[in-house]
Design an enzyme around this catalytic site. Structure first.
Site, PDB file in Angstrom:
ATOM      1  CE1 TYR A  53     -12.217  -0.301  -8.827  1.00 54.86           C
ATOM      2  CE2 TYR A  53     -10.607   1.463  -9.005  1.00 54.86           C
ATOM      3  CZ  TYR A  53     -11.019   0.188  -9.326  1.00 54.86           C
ATOM      4  OH  TYR A  53     -10.255  -0.591 -10.139  1.00 54.86           O
ATOM      5  CB  SER A 161     -10.057  -2.960 -17.634  1.00 52.78           C
ATOM      6  OG  SER A 161      -9.518  -3.579 -16.477  1.00 52.78           O
TER       7      SER A 161
HETATM    8  N1  LIG Z   1      -9.299  -3.194 -13.657  1.00 54.81           N
HETATM    9  C1  LIG Z   1      -9.595  -4.010 -12.667  1.00 54.81           C
HETATM   10  O1  LIG Z   1     -10.440  -4.927 -12.792  1.00 54.81           O
HETATM   11  C2  LIG Z   1      -8.888  -3.824 -11.354  1.00 54.81           C
HETATM   12  C3  LIG Z   1      -9.029  -4.771 -10.318  1.00 54.81           C
HETATM   13  C4  LIG Z   1      -8.317  -4.549  -9.127  1.00 54.81           C
HETATM   14  C5  LIG Z   1      -7.504  -3.422  -8.995  1.00 54.81           C
HETATM   15  N2  LIG Z   1      -7.416  -2.523 -10.010  1.00 54.81           N
HETATM   16  C6  LIG Z   1      -6.524  -1.333  -9.928  1.00 54.81           C
HETATM   17  O2  LIG Z   1      -5.248  -1.730  -9.474  1.00 54.81           O
HETATM   18  C7  LIG Z   1      -4.873  -0.915  -8.376  1.00 54.81           C
HETATM   19  C8  LIG Z   1      -3.950  -1.662  -7.442  1.00 54.81           C
HETATM   20  O3  LIG Z   1      -4.517  -2.877  -7.053  1.00 54.81           O
HETATM   21  P1  LIG Z   1      -4.707  -3.342  -5.533  1.00 54.81           P
HETATM   22  O4  LIG Z   1      -4.768  -2.143  -4.654  1.00 54.81           O
HETATM   23  O5  LIG Z   1      -5.800  -4.332  -5.545  1.00 54.81           O
HETATM   24  O6  LIG Z   1      -3.421  -4.203  -5.234  1.00 54.81           O
HETATM   25  P2  LIG Z   1      -1.838  -3.939  -5.092  1.00 54.81           P
HETATM   26  O7  LIG Z   1      -1.463  -2.680  -5.741  1.00 54.81           O
HETATM   27  O8  LIG Z   1      -1.209  -5.187  -5.581  1.00 54.81           O
HETATM   28  O9  LIG Z   1      -1.638  -3.873  -3.519  1.00 54.81           O
HETATM   29  C9  LIG Z   1      -2.032  -2.767  -2.768  1.00 54.81           C
HETATM   30  C10 LIG Z   1      -1.466  -2.959  -1.375  1.00 54.81           C
HETATM   31  O10 LIG Z   1      -0.061  -2.877  -1.462  1.00 54.81           O
HETATM   32  C11 LIG Z   1       0.426  -2.043  -0.435  1.00 54.81           C
HETATM   33  N3  LIG Z   1       1.652  -1.398  -0.974  1.00 54.81           N
HETATM   34  C12 LIG Z   1       1.723  -0.543  -2.013  1.00 54.81           C
HETATM   35  N4  LIG Z   1       3.010  -0.212  -2.255  1.00 54.81           N
HETATM   36  C13 LIG Z   1       3.752  -0.872  -1.337  1.00 54.81           C
HETATM   37  C14 LIG Z   1       5.134  -0.942  -1.066  1.00 54.81           C
HETATM   38  N5  LIG Z   1       6.004  -0.268  -1.826  1.00 54.81           N
HETATM   39  N6  LIG Z   1       5.544  -1.716  -0.033  1.00 54.81           N
HETATM   40  C15 LIG Z   1       4.663  -2.412   0.734  1.00 54.81           C
HETATM   41  N7  LIG Z   1       3.329  -2.396   0.510  1.00 54.81           N
HETATM   42  C16 LIG Z   1       2.874  -1.631  -0.516  1.00 54.81           C
HETATM   43  C17 LIG Z   1      -0.673  -1.069  -0.148  1.00 54.81           C
HETATM   44  O11 LIG Z   1      -0.514  -0.598   1.164  1.00 54.81           O
HETATM   45  P3  LIG Z   1      -1.180   0.737   1.764  1.00 54.81           P
HETATM   46  O12 LIG Z   1      -2.552   0.823   1.194  1.00 54.81           O
HETATM   47  O13 LIG Z   1      -1.156   0.485   3.236  1.00 54.81           O
HETATM   48  O14 LIG Z   1      -0.387   1.938   1.381  1.00 54.81           O
HETATM   49  C18 LIG Z   1      -1.906  -1.942  -0.350  1.00 54.81           C
HETATM   50  O15 LIG Z   1      -2.206  -2.656   0.826  1.00 54.81           O
HETATM   51  C19 LIG Z   1      -6.221  -0.500  -7.746  1.00 54.81           C
HETATM   52  O16 LIG Z   1      -6.101   0.637  -6.927  1.00 54.81           O
HETATM   53  C20 LIG Z   1      -7.042  -0.267  -8.964  1.00 54.81           C
HETATM   54  O17 LIG Z   1      -6.747   1.022  -9.479  1.00 54.81           O
HETATM   55  C21 LIG Z   1      -8.082  -2.711 -11.184  1.00 54.81           C
END
Ligand SMILES: NC(=O)c1ccc[n+]([C@@H]2O[C@H](COP(=O)([O-])OP(=O)(O)OC[C@H]3O[C@@H](n4cnc5c(N)ncnc54)[C@H](OP(=O)(O)O)[C@@H]3O)[C@@H](O)[C@H]2O)c1
Length: 288
Positions: A53, A161
């Protein structure tokens, strides 16, 4: 906040995904400090990063490790290292032009653990996750490397993962209690991970839904895309995102979602999902 089990640890039932934390664009450092502070104030203790990341769409390999360095410096500035279970991952590499590749060769995974130890400034990684299967390396070979890494003492706990049920069972058979978690995609938009949740429940592993709100492009539009979530949210006077996370928690006691947030308001709102109780009727409607 209610807690859930991750190996020998108890963590807040909602974690924080750090993938989008960076200082390269519109996020002042103070905003990231405030987001971490808000997470801790709400009872969030599991933070999830990865060696791959980093902000570097244009920076290729240079992005490797940037997020780890950033979160380590933020936790140190706040003096809160001991309040957080900081999970990281290895097995993905960044390529020129912002791409992602996999490398699960034993040499790469060993070196990845050493590099994460250095960047996080610790002698043992609290939770180290194998990021993604590599089409060029048989999974049994990956499992053997994970076993060697677990036995080295450099990681306290191992996670998988993007693993399927067969891979999870095979890893558990070799790693035993060293294996504590599986991080796969799961959200209202992506529901096909139920078999992996079932295997985790059977084996006593935590299941960490990634992109639990649908990912960066779709998270904010959750209410528009999934009217049932919007309706239940209205009935409780909360956000549709909070309902989505509460619905995920209700799937199984082993589920610990890790929504991403780079704003304090987001993490505070998401964390409240841990205390949002949905009725059986509401859950059935959201399942539909
Ligand atoms: N293992 C893997 O292959 C893999 C792949 C992808 C992701 N991940 C992990 O999963 C985590 C989360 O995934 P992601 O960031 O892709 O997607 P997500 O959590 O589904 O979405 C993140 C988005 O949601 C917004 N958000 C968060 N809480 C909210 C709420 N209560 N109300 C409104 N909007 C909200 C955030 O806004 P703001 O940023 O503006 O606060 C951001 O734009 C990553 O950080 C990473 O650690 C792992």
């Amino acid at each position: 906040m209610q807690t859930r089990t991750l190996g020998d640890m108890q963590v807040g039932a909602i974690g924080l995904g750090l993938m989008t934390f960076d200082q390269s664009g519109s996020q002042p450092r103070q905003q990231l400090l405030d987001t971490v502070t808000a997470a801790l104030d709400a009872g969030v203790t599991l933070f999830d990063t990865a060696d791959a990341y980093g902000p570097g769409e244009e920076k290729g390999e240079g992005a490797q490790g940037e997020n780890e360095r950033l979160i380590a410096s933020i936790l140190d500035e706040l003096g809160v290292r001991d309040r957080v279970l900081l999970a990281t991952k290895g097995g993905h590499v960044r390529t020129e032009g912002g791409g992602w590749d996999t490398d699960s060769s034993a040499d790469h995974l060993r070196a990845a653990v050493d590099a994460s130890l250095g960047r996080l400034g610790v002698e043992q990684l609290a939770l180290w996750q194998h990021h993604r299967p590599d089409p060029d390396v048989p999974y049994d070979e990956v499992i053997a490397t994970l076993k060697e890494i677990a036995d080295s003492g450099k990681v306290a706990r191992v996670g998988l993962s993007n693993a399927n049920p067969e891979q999870i069972r095979a890893a558990h058979a070799v790693l035993g209690e060293s294996l504590v978690s599986v991080q796969n995609q799961f959200s209202p938009a992506f529901r096909s991970s139920r078999p992996e949740i079932d295997v985790c429940e059977e084996l006593g592993l935590a299941f960490l839904p990634w992109s639990p709100l649908g990912g960066l492009g779709d998270a904010k539009a959750l209410a528009d895309k999934y009217p049932a979530f919007a309706e239940v949210a209205d009935a409780h006077g909360v956000s549709a995102q909070q309902v989505a996370l509460a619905w995920e928690l209700a799937q199984s006691p082993v589920v610990i979602p890790i929504p991403g947030a780079k704003r304090p308001q987001s993490v505070t709102d998401s964390a409240a999902a841990a205390d949002l109780e949905l009725t059986a009727e509401e859950l059935a409607r959201l399942d539909g």
